[in-house]
Write an enzyme that holds these catalytic residues in place. Structure first.
Site, PDB file in Angstrom:
ATOM      1  N   GLY A  91      65.841   6.850   5.729  1.00  0.00           N
ATOM      2  CA  GLY A  91      64.390   7.795   5.885  1.00  0.00           C
ATOM      3  C   GLY A  91      64.708   9.018   5.401  1.00  0.00           C
ATOM      4  N   ASN A 126      63.408  10.369   2.483  1.00  0.00           N
ATOM      5  CA  ASN A 126      62.240  10.715   1.550  1.00  0.00           C
ATOM      6  C   ASN A 126      61.390  11.984   2.013  1.00  0.00           C
ATOM      7  OD1 ASN A 126      61.296   8.306   3.028  1.00  0.00           O
ATOM      8  ND2 ASN A 126      59.269   9.286   2.211  1.00  0.00           N
ATOM      9  N   THR A 127      61.595  12.221   3.407  1.00  0.00           N
ATOM     10  CA  THR A 127      60.801  13.172   3.857  1.00  0.00           C
ATOM     11  C   THR A 127      61.562  13.832   5.040  1.00  0.00           C
ATOM     12  OG1 THR A 127      58.464  13.664   4.572  1.00  0.00           O
ATOM     13  CG2 THR A 127      59.422  11.833   5.243  1.00  0.00           C
ATOM     14  N   GLY A 128      60.940  14.973   5.427  1.00  0.00           N
ATOM     15  CA  GLY A 128      61.456  15.300   6.847  1.00  0.00           C
ATOM     16  C   GLY A 128      62.870  15.644   7.228  1.00  0.00           C
ATOM     17  N   GLY A 151      65.657  13.771   7.007  1.00  0.00           N
ATOM     18  CA  GLY A 151      66.377  12.990   6.347  1.00  0.00           C
ATOM     19  C   GLY A 151      66.427  13.556   4.985  1.00  0.00           C
ATOM     20  N   SER A 207      67.090  11.792  20.371  1.00  0.00           N
ATOM     21  CA  SER A 207      65.971  12.652  20.538  1.00  0.00           C
ATOM     22  C   SER A 207      66.159  12.952  22.188  1.00  0.00           C
ATOM     23  CB  SER A 207      64.611  12.094  20.425  1.00  0.00           C
ATOM     24  OG  SER A 207      63.571  12.729  20.889  1.00  0.00           O
ATOM     25  N   TYR A 243      59.220   4.923  23.148  1.00  0.00           N
ATOM     26  CA  TYR A 243      59.841   5.862  22.127  1.00  0.00           C
ATOM     27  C   TYR A 243      61.363   6.530  22.923  1.00  0.00           C
ATOM     28  CZ  TYR A 243      61.184   9.617  19.142  1.00  0.00           C
ATOM     29  OH  TYR A 243      61.887  10.540  18.118  1.00  0.00           O
TER      30      TYR A 243
END
Length: 306
Positions: A22, A24-26, A28, A151, A178
């Site tokens: 993951g 490609n953004t954020g 990561g 989290s 979640y």
């Protein structure tokens, strides 16, 4: 080391292979970028390879001498996980860092390609299977690390409901679902570390959480689509860069030890720089951990031999 741990404290990573899901953004993406700047060969395992290639190009501009590769991985499909696992295992005989970062948060009720509740299937089961498929490659490197991104939500309405893991009987709660997936992430990290240590391996498993970080993961949070909400949220949350520091510390701090959990040092761990933090009492329940491990092997068809 500075009083506040930052990316400047990441040691030289030259010669190391770091696989980040993951990325490609954020969080990561920020994790991958720092590791590339520090000299690591970075493998960006992402669902959307087009976005992954665009992100990789940006990282290469920031770190011109870096070696950054993009590989397709859809954690919501065990077929994709098996294919990626086999290809990655063949391409990278030695993996120094496996960073299980990708995830989904608070989507409407939906399922993975295999019929699992989306958050549990993606956040936990997909990473469980991927780790199992790549573990030999990680164990081939002395002092390698596996980092699971968890989290604070593991404490919110969270338990592992073995009678209804996929939310087929109860009224669906995206928050509780979640929380269950993130509790499972932590339990996986703790169980894996216990088994690694018992077998005498030098590889260690750790966990980290970003606090509240202003990333695309927030897109399903009610109200975030309203004008100005995400901009305002940026004032009271970690930036993706700061949020990624806990992951980076778990992955690279020479003083870090197996089974540790890193998170922000600010009020209620919402924001700040990474320090050692503690997780809920239930996350340390060994009987539940072991049952979850067994069930995860059954559901994924991947047996993890340490």
């Amino acid at each position: 080391m500075s009083a506040k741990w930052t990316d400047a404290d990441v040691p030289d990573q030259s010669g190391r292979v770091a696989l980040v899901t993951g990325s490609n953004t954020g969080l990561g993406y920020e994790t991958a970028k720092v590791l590339a700047r520090r000299g690591a060969d970075v493998v960006m395992a992402v669902r959307d390879t087009g976005k992954g290639e665009a992100a990789a190009a940006t990282i290469r501009k920031a770190a011109p001498s870096s070696n950054v590769a993009v590989h397709a991985l859809d954690l919501g499909s065990l077929d994709s996980v098996r294919t990626a696992g086999a290809e990655l295992a063949a391409a990278y005989p030695r993996i120094d860092l496996l960073i299980n970062n990708a995830g989904v948060m608070y989507p409407p009720k939906s399922t993975t390609a295999d019929g699992f509740e989306l958050q549990f299937g993606t956040n936990h089961l997909g990473h469980f299977a991927l780790t199992g498929l790549l573990l030999k490659n990680v164990l081939a490197v002395p002092n390698s690390r596996i980092v699971v991104v968890a989290s604070m939500a593991h404490k919110i309405q969270a338990k592992i409901d073995f009678d209804d893991l996929q939310w087929e009987r109860r009224r669906y709660s995206r928050v509780a679902a979640y929380g269950q997936s993130k509790l499972a992430n932590l339990m996986f990290a703790y169980t894996l570390q216990r088994r690694l240590e018992a077998s005498g391996q030098k590889t260690i498993a750790l966990a980290a959480h970003p606090g509240i970080s202003n990333t695309e993961l927030m897109r399903h949070v009610p109200g975030t689509s309203l004008p100005g909400v995400m901009k305002a949220a940026g004032l009271v949350t970690n930036s993706p860069f700061t949020g990624a520091l806990a992951t980076l510390r778990a992955a690279t701090d020479p003083a870090a030890q197996g089974g540790q959990y890193y998170g922000p040092d600010g009020f209620r761990e919402l924001m700040g720089h990474p320090v050692l933090v503690s997780s809920s009492k239930q996350s340390h329940d060994v009987s539940v951990q072991e049952r979850l491990w067994t069930v995860s092997e059954q559901l994924t068809g991947v047996t993890i031999e340490v």
